[in-house]
Design an enzyme around this catalytic site. Structure first.
Site, PDB file in Angstrom:
ATOM      1  N   ALA B 103       0.650  -1.261  -0.025  1.00  0.00           N
ATOM      2  CA  ALA B 103       0.178   0.010  -0.180  1.00  0.00           C
ATOM      3  C   ALA B 103       0.597   1.451   0.093  1.00  0.00           C
ATOM      4  O   ALA B 103       0.211   2.259  -0.187  1.00  0.00           O
ATOM      5  CB  ALA B 103      -0.807   0.002   1.213  1.00  0.00           C
ATOM      6  N   CYS B 104       2.004   0.883   0.052  1.00  0.00           N
ATOM      7  CA  CYS B 104       3.029   2.439   0.442  1.00  0.00           C
ATOM      8  C   CYS B 104       3.748   2.780  -0.895  1.00  0.00           C
ATOM      9  O   CYS B 104       3.992   3.842  -0.953  1.00  0.00           O
ATOM     10  CB  CYS B 104       3.767   2.110   1.683  1.00  0.00           C
ATOM     11  SG  CYS B 104       5.009   0.680   1.221  1.00  0.00           S
ATOM     12  N   GLY B 105       4.028   1.694  -1.693  1.00  0.00           N
ATOM     13  CA  GLY B 105       4.912   2.247  -2.909  1.00  0.00           C
ATOM     14  C   GLY B 105       6.235   2.282  -2.386  1.00  0.00           C
ATOM     15  O   GLY B 105       7.181   2.669  -2.962  1.00  0.00           O
ATOM     16  N   VAL B 106       6.402   2.060  -0.906  1.00  0.00           N
ATOM     17  CA  VAL B 106       7.864   2.290  -0.547  1.00  0.00           C
ATOM     18  C   VAL B 106       8.230   0.732   0.334  1.00  0.00           C
ATOM     19  O   VAL B 106       8.877   0.891   1.187  1.00  0.00           O
ATOM     20  CB  VAL B 106       8.056   3.555   0.343  1.00  0.00           C
ATOM     21  CG1 VAL B 106       8.003   4.748  -0.452  1.00  0.00           C
ATOM     22  CG2 VAL B 106       7.002   3.381   1.499  1.00  0.00           C
ATOM     23  N   CYS B 107       7.553  -0.204  -0.069  1.00  0.00           N
ATOM     24  CA  CYS B 107       7.758  -1.345   0.642  1.00  0.00           C
ATOM     25  C   CYS B 107       9.076  -2.029   0.833  1.00  0.00           C
ATOM     26  O   CYS B 107       9.822  -1.915  -0.219  1.00  0.00           O
ATOM     27  CB  CYS B 107       6.836  -2.431  -0.068  1.00  0.00           C
ATOM     28  SG  CYS B 107       5.210  -1.920  -0.562  1.00  0.00           S
TER      29      CYS B 107
END
Lengths: 264, 264
Positions: B103-107
């Site tokens: 969900a974060c795009g920065v996983c």
């Protein structure tokens, strides 16, 4: 907001123009020296976001557990450093090697089993009874208060109202979970109890938003859009009133109908 | 979708009714025996979601690196178990103790420094040139193909089109990042290259969605809503064409205008 040059295309005509964009940047939340979470957020109100996040995730139970919040020594504006009084809650101890994010509503849970163990709290009994007229009015109050949304179309909003439908506070963010964390964090920092507040969110009601409201002890949550199945199940389990599709003088009540006058 | 009993309130009248909800349940993605990620998703197409997620996060570079996908031995339908051929990419090795979410795009990034190091790839040169007429038509094609959205209002959609504006595939989910992961995963599993495809998303263009499109090698992305500042910056760096506010016969071009006929 930041202005950017764009190409605007309409029919067969292309023109050069400027557009205003909602700013999205990563915020790293640190507990002391340890990196805890990265979330993509609209800069501003970062310490509210950090406080709300820690509370939503059950890492603190009371704002007094936060000794201080600040920037790291190099002043990086995309990092919030939180120092706690004493130790964090035990389950944080056990898991603080894990990457967590606020976008999932399942932050720090290493498995489905952990997710089930950490059920949302049940709200204490209250005598709240809202007239539909108060609820109908909330979106319009929110809309009038939203200055940023009009120009970028890029922000989610969350607002707290008192039981008379008067706006208490409003936060906007590119991430809807961040908007709620900021709202909750601000109330915590100002020692404003949320047990007599209504939460309104501009979009849909997902599990994670209901979970955050539940952790904050908010008894009534309303969404302009639809709730998900797990949002409804979580609201029911927490004895929270969950309202969806609140627009154009109507709404649906998915749980906790006893707080709405005219419903059983 | 699941039906639930609701209270419907309109004006001064409250009635009992049934409503259809979009189903939201957690999916745990495992690499072998190790829990890698939990995401809240609409059940269905789980292995597409797992494959797309692993590719978006750079854990696999090619679908052939996945040996098998299945359920755990107890058959739990909310768990997807992925077995890789050989070892995962080196940076997965280093970080697989961390909790990740899609969900974060920065996983899986433990800090801002990691985020900067893992820049999105730059698209290879192509000769794509789209007429505005093709782009205008995309949302209507998507809308017609969306059967679920009409009844729940609770789902995000993502679709791939060819350069003639014909629908290639469509996925919906309560999480917009999941809709894109499923779409990309399906293309990978069917060995469909995405280098000649247009991605359309029903909502806004955030960093994470641009990042997923970039990892998939998709040259053109269009959003019905607004992009964020970081979405535009990421699209520019990747040489991707990013279109926003695509509705009512008009759109804005935020980057990669050379692929749009009529723009420089």
């Amino acid at each position: 907001m930041v202005p950017v040059p764009i190409g605007r295309v309409e029919g067969c005509v292309a023109t050069q123009a400027d557009d205003l964009l909602a700013v999205e940047e990563p915020l790293e939340i640190r507990l002391g020296e340890r990196s805890l979470s990265i979330t993509m957020r609209t800069p501003g109100n970062d310490f509210e976001l950090a406080a709300g996040f820690l509370h939503s995730e059950g890492m603190i139970r009371h704002i007094a557990q936060i000794r201080s919040m600040g920037r790291p020594s190099d002043g990086d504006g995309n990092i919030a450093v939180v120092e706690l009084e004493g130790e964090a809650q035990p389950h944080v101890q056990a898991r603080r090697n894990f990457m967590m994010t606020s976008a999932c509503g399942v932050c720090g849970k290493a498995s489905l089993r952990d997710l089930e163990v950490n059920a949302c709290p049940i709200l204490p009994h209250d005598n709240i009874r809202l007239s539909p007229g108060v609820i109908y009015g909330l979106p319009e109050v929110l809309r009038r208060a939203q200055s940023v949304f009009e120009s970028t179309g890029g922000l989610h909003a969350a607002a707290l109202f008192n039981l008379q439908g008067e706006l208490e506070s409003l936060r906007e963010d590119v991430g809807r979970h961040n908007a709620v964390d900021k709202l909750v964090g601000a109330a915590l920092l100002e020692r404003r109890p949320m047990s007599g507040s209504i939460l309104l969110v501009s979009g849909r009601a997902s599990f994670e938003l209901v979970q955050k409201a539940s952790m904050a002890g908010i008894p009534v949550m309303a969404a302009v859009g639809a709730p998900s199945s797990l949002a409804v199940a979580t609201a029911e389990r927490s004895h929270m009133t969950l309202i969806g599709f609140l627009r154009n003088g109507r709404f649906n009540v998915y749980s906790g109908g006893h707080r709405i006058a005219g419903l059983i």
